[in-house]
Design a protein around this motif. Sequence first.
Motif, PDB file in Angstrom:
ATOM      1  N   GLN A  19      19.490  20.639  11.840  1.00  0.00           N
ATOM      2  CA  GLN A  19      19.550  21.001  10.421  1.00  0.00           C
ATOM      3  C   GLN A  19      18.960  19.900   9.546  1.00  0.00           C
ATOM      4  OE1 GLN A  19      23.773  21.705  10.516  1.00  0.00           O
ATOM      5  NE2 GLN A  19      23.482  23.916  10.321  1.00  0.00           N
ATOM      6  N   VAL A  20      19.136  18.660   9.956  1.00  0.00           N
ATOM      7  CA  VAL A  20      18.548  17.543   9.234  1.00  0.00           C
ATOM      8  C   VAL A  20      17.033  17.559   9.417  1.00  0.00           C
ATOM      9  CG1 VAL A  20      18.395  15.033   9.082  1.00  0.00           C
ATOM     10  CG2 VAL A  20      20.627  16.131   9.422  1.00  0.00           C
ATOM     11  N   ALA A  21      16.573  17.766  10.633  1.00  0.00           N
ATOM     12  CA  ALA A  21      15.141  17.716  10.950  1.00  0.00           C
ATOM     13  C   ALA A  21      14.359  18.866  10.317  1.00  0.00           C
ATOM     14  CB  ALA A  21      14.939  17.725  12.462  1.00  0.00           C
ATOM     15  N   TRP A  22      14.990  20.017  10.140  1.00  0.00           N
ATOM     16  CA  TRP A  22      14.308  21.186   9.585  1.00  0.00           C
ATOM     17  C   TRP A  22      13.830  20.871   8.175  1.00  0.00           C
ATOM     18  CZ3 TRP A  22      12.644  25.564  11.708  1.00  0.00           C
ATOM     19  CH2 TRP A  22      12.203  26.570  10.864  1.00  0.00           C
ATOM     20  N   GLY A  23      12.541  20.916   7.954  1.00  0.00           N
ATOM     21  CA  GLY A  23      11.982  20.652   6.632  1.00  0.00           C
ATOM     22  C   GLY A  23      11.989  19.183   6.239  1.00  0.00           C
ATOM     23  N   SER A  24      12.172  18.303   7.220  1.00  0.00           N
ATOM     24  CA  SER A  24      12.163  16.849   6.973  1.00  0.00           C
ATOM     25  C   SER A  24      13.183  16.429   5.917  1.00  0.00           C
ATOM     26  CB  SER A  24      10.760  16.387   6.568  1.00  0.00           C
ATOM     27  OG  SER A  24       9.838  16.667   7.586  1.00  0.00           O
ATOM     28  N   SER A  48      11.782  28.790   3.802  1.00  0.00           N
ATOM     29  CA  SER A  48      12.740  28.991   4.892  1.00  0.00           C
ATOM     30  C   SER A  48      13.995  28.126   4.788  1.00  0.00           C
ATOM     31  CB  SER A  48      12.053  28.738   6.236  1.00  0.00           C
ATOM     32  OG  SER A  48      11.542  27.418   6.270  1.00  0.00           O
ATOM     33  N   HIS A  49      14.114  27.352   3.726  1.00  0.00           N
ATOM     34  CA  HIS A  49      15.327  26.563   3.520  1.00  0.00           C
ATOM     35  C   HIS A  49      15.390  26.087   2.076  1.00  0.00           C
ATOM     36  CE1 HIS A  49      12.544  23.213   3.890  1.00  0.00           C
ATOM     37  NE2 HIS A  49      13.500  22.388   3.524  1.00  0.00           N
ATOM     38  N   GLY A  59      18.122  10.969  -1.815  1.00  0.00           N
ATOM     39  CA  GLY A  59      17.736  11.836  -0.713  1.00  0.00           C
ATOM     40  C   GLY A  59      17.770  13.301  -1.083  1.00  0.00           C
ATOM     41  N   LYS A  60      17.188  14.100  -0.185  1.00  0.00           N
ATOM     42  CA  LYS A  60      17.184  15.560  -0.302  1.00  0.00           C
ATOM     43  C   LYS A  60      17.772  16.099   0.984  1.00  0.00           C
ATOM     44  CE  LYS A  60      13.120  15.575  -3.252  1.00  0.00           C
ATOM     45  NZ  LYS A  60      11.753  16.052  -3.429  1.00  0.00           N
ATOM     46  N   PHE A  61      18.728  17.041   0.854  1.00  0.00           N
ATOM     47  CA  PHE A  61      19.533  17.459   1.986  1.00  0.00           C
ATOM     48  C   PHE A  61      19.501  18.975   2.162  1.00  0.00           C
ATOM     49  CE2 PHE A  61      21.245  13.745  -0.172  1.00  0.00           C
ATOM     50  CZ  PHE A  61      21.168  12.808   0.845  1.00  0.00           C
ATOM     51  N   ASN A  62      19.519  19.416   3.424  1.00  0.00           N
ATOM     52  CA  ASN A  62      19.501  20.833   3.759  1.00  0.00           C
ATOM     53  C   ASN A  62      20.777  21.495   3.239  1.00  0.00           C
ATOM     54  OD1 ASN A  62      19.371  23.365   4.997  1.00  0.00           O
ATOM     55  ND2 ASN A  62      18.463  22.541   6.859  1.00  0.00           N
ATOM     56  N   SER A  63      20.608  22.563   2.492  1.00  0.00           N
ATOM     57  CA  SER A  63      21.757  23.230   1.865  1.00  0.00           C
ATOM     58  C   SER A  63      22.749  23.807   2.879  1.00  0.00           C
ATOM     59  CB  SER A  63      21.279  24.333   0.925  1.00  0.00           C
ATOM     60  OG  SER A  63      20.646  25.374   1.645  1.00  0.00           O
TER      61      SER A  63
END
Length: 76
Positions: A19-24, A48-49, A59-63
Amino acid sequence: MEDFKAGDRAIFIGCIDEQVAWGSNDDPRKVMIEGDIYRIDKVEVHSSHTKLSFRGIKGKFNSVCFKKYDHTHLCR
């Protein structure tokens, strides 16, 4: 899928490496505590995210690592 907007509060529910790696995305596990509540500063919707930025946190984090907070949630 949560409908986040700037100004909302969100609970960090944890995440996995994928989930962290998806979309950097940045890794919230390095700067946040699972179960704590954070104020959303910015929302970036991608195809896609969605990336969330939080007040006072770099930072920017996956929702998907967060759940929208409302007064009915009980947190530690």
